[in-house]
Design an enzyme around this catalytic site. Structure first.
Site, mmCIF file in Angstrom:
data_model
loop_
_atom_site.group_PDB
_atom_site.id
_atom_site.type_symbol
_atom_site.label_atom_id
_atom_site.label_comp_id
_atom_site.label_asym_id
_atom_site.label_seq_id
_atom_site.Cartn_x
_atom_site.Cartn_y
_atom_site.Cartn_z
ATOM 1 N N GLY A 75 4.388 5.507 -5.329
ATOM 2 C CA GLY A 75 4.658 5.412 -6.755
ATOM 3 C C GLY A 75 3.744 6.310 -7.571
ATOM 4 O O GLY A 75 4.190 6.984 -8.516
ATOM 5 N N LEU A 95 0.814 -1.208 0.000
ATOM 6 C CA LEU A 95 0.000 0.000 0.000
ATOM 7 C C LEU A 95 0.856 1.271 0.000
ATOM 8 O O LEU A 95 0.680 2.153 -0.834
ATOM 9 C CB LEU A 95 -0.941 -0.008 1.203
ATOM 10 C CG LEU A 95 -1.844 1.216 1.364
ATOM 11 C CD1 LEU A 95 -2.781 1.364 0.172
ATOM 12 C CD2 LEU A 95 -2.645 1.133 2.660
ATOM 13 N N ALA A 96 1.776 1.381 0.944
ATOM 14 C CA ALA A 96 2.589 2.597 1.042
ATOM 15 C C ALA A 96 3.414 2.800 -0.217
ATOM 16 O O ALA A 96 3.527 3.916 -0.734
ATOM 17 C CB ALA A 96 3.487 2.542 2.269
ATOM 18 N N ASP A 97 4.013 1.723 -0.720
ATOM 19 C CA ASP A 97 4.807 1.824 -1.940
ATOM 20 C C ASP A 97 3.957 2.270 -3.118
ATOM 21 O O ASP A 97 4.389 3.085 -3.942
ATOM 22 C CB ASP A 97 5.444 0.468 -2.258
ATOM 23 C CG ASP A 97 6.752 0.262 -1.519
ATOM 24 O OD1 ASP A 97 7.770 0.799 -1.968
ATOM 25 O OD2 ASP A 97 6.751 -0.435 -0.490
ATOM 26 N N SER A 98 2.759 1.709 -3.225
ATOM 27 C CA SER A 98 1.901 2.035 -4.364
ATOM 28 C C SER A 98 1.456 3.495 -4.319
ATOM 29 O O SER A 98 1.458 4.188 -5.345
ATOM 30 C CB SER A 98 0.688 1.106 -4.387
ATOM 31 O OG SER A 98 1.094 -0.239 -4.561
#
Length: 398
Positions: free
Chosen positions: A173, A167-170
């Site tokens: 991004g 979630l955090a990465d997405s």
């Protein structure tokens, strides 16, 4: 095919797992020529993420789509020199090494802007380039923990809960792709000067979680877990139907809340003073959930969804991947689309993320093999077959 809005721009993707690659996937989806850098001897970590079929990674086909792959060691002086030559012809570089790594290899922002003053450099890290945590290993799980997300997610009497996906990465991004667009627009307006974008994983998801820090600063109140309920409105929860499925409803709008209670046979509560606002309805969540839950529990999912839809109330079935694929709206609007892949044949993927009437994005090809485009990309810099063979023999390139 109509060109995407970023056609003519070149992006170097020197990042891995997951925010940087997703940002570059989005940029590639909208026309950018993305050159994916991988270490010659070590396949990108995203190739090992998620399920594989017959040894072929599935997620890589999407996250690396529209990207040409180059095997290049930035640690080697000759590799660093080639990276600078690539950057000299590019518009954007996206990297997610720990702070100071590019500088140690001699390819930091100072050297990159020396060869290309107009370059936009996106640096994605767990905690940013400065501050007491800058040198720490940073992953999405840590951002999900520190952002307040885990603290607020889960049942009231249960432990903090992490998401089952990046979630955090997405979120980071998607934020990075937006930041690149802003920086490219700024470059057009400031005489062609590039800039460095310092993006940490924590800030975007902390923003998404909401104004908890502001509420605490002003009131001293710390949010707590409420399961699937909300402190902002009620009824808002997941409810099981008589045939074993689950649905979710939201009553963020007052009119929707009134329609729901009329539908489930309790119009009398609409006249209660506390029903007039979402936060006061939330204080009566037990009562409202009982009314809604018992009505839904006596009917099948299809009956419930049809009744809510006819009443103009907000509802959605809770889908598995199978149900996502089969949903008629998702199919008709092509939120998922089939693309041809050399390994899998017709391959279902998420479509480009938003629709643009004049410059729509496209999936031109799926994720490619390790170093598949090294010769082509470096050949565009003028390297001869002999030079490529020499670099390959010394493991500078793949």
């Amino acid at each position: 095919m109509t060109a995407g809005p970023l056609t003519g721009y070149t992006v170097i993707d020197a990042s891995t797992i997951l925010a940087g690659p997703l940002a570059c996937q989005i940029l590639g989806d909208y026309g950018a020529d993305v050159v994916k850098i991988e270490h010659p001897a070590k396949r990108d970590g995203m190739r090992g993420h998620g399920p594989a079929k017959d040894g072929t990674p599935i997620w890589w086909k999407e996250i690396a789509r529209n990207k040409r792959t180059v095997g290049l060691s930035l640690k080697e002086p000759d590799g660093a020199a080639l990276f600078l030559r690539l950057a000299a012809t590019a518009d954007v570089v996206v990297e997610n090494f720990r702070p100071g790594t590019l500088e140690r290899w001699g390819v930091g922002p100072e050297q990159l802007h020396e060869v290309n003053p107009g370059l936009v450099i996106v640096r994605i890290t767990g905690f940013g380039q400065t501050g007491p945590y800058a040198a720490r290993a940073g992953f999405g799980t840590l951002a999900e923990s520190m952002s307040g997300f885990a603290h607020l997610t889960g049942q009231a009497d249960g432990p903090p809960t992490l998401p089952a996906f990046g979630l955090a990465d997405s979120i980071a991004g998607i934020a990075a792709s937006s930041a690149v667009s802003m920086a490219l627009l700024a470059r057009e307006r400031n005489g062609g000067r590039g800039q460095v974008i310092d993006l940490d994983l924590l800030s975007p998801i902390m923003t998404a979680v909401g104004p908890g820090p502001t509420v605490y600063q002003q009131t001293g109140v710390i949010g707590t877990r409420h399961g699937n309920r909300s402190t902002n409105n009620a009824p808002r929860n997941t409810y099981q139907t008589s045939d074993g499925h689950w649905v979710a409803i939201s009553t963020s709008a007052q009119a929707i809340a009134e329609r729901v209670l009329q539908l489930v046979g309790h119009p009398e509560v609409i006249d209660e003073p506390w029903f007039a606002a979402g936060n006061t309805r939330a204080q009566h969540a037990d009562e409202l959930d009982e009314y809604v839950g018992s009505w839904i529990g006596a009917r099948t999912r299809d009956q419930v969804v049809d009744a809510f839809t006819e009443a103009g109330a907000a509802i959605a079935p809770i889908y598995s991947a199978k149900e996502i694929v089969e949903d008629p709206h998702i199919r008709e609007t092509q939120m998922l689309t089939e693309v041809e892949d050399r390994d899998f044949g017709p391959l279902l993927q998420h479509n480009v993320m938003w629709r643009m009437s004049e410059t729509p994005g496209s999936i031109r090809f799926t994720g490619r093999e390790h170093g598949e485009d090294t010769d082509a990309v470096l050949g565009e810099l003028g390297l001869s077959a002999e030079e490529l063979a020499d670099l390959r023999s010394r493991s500078v390139i793949r």
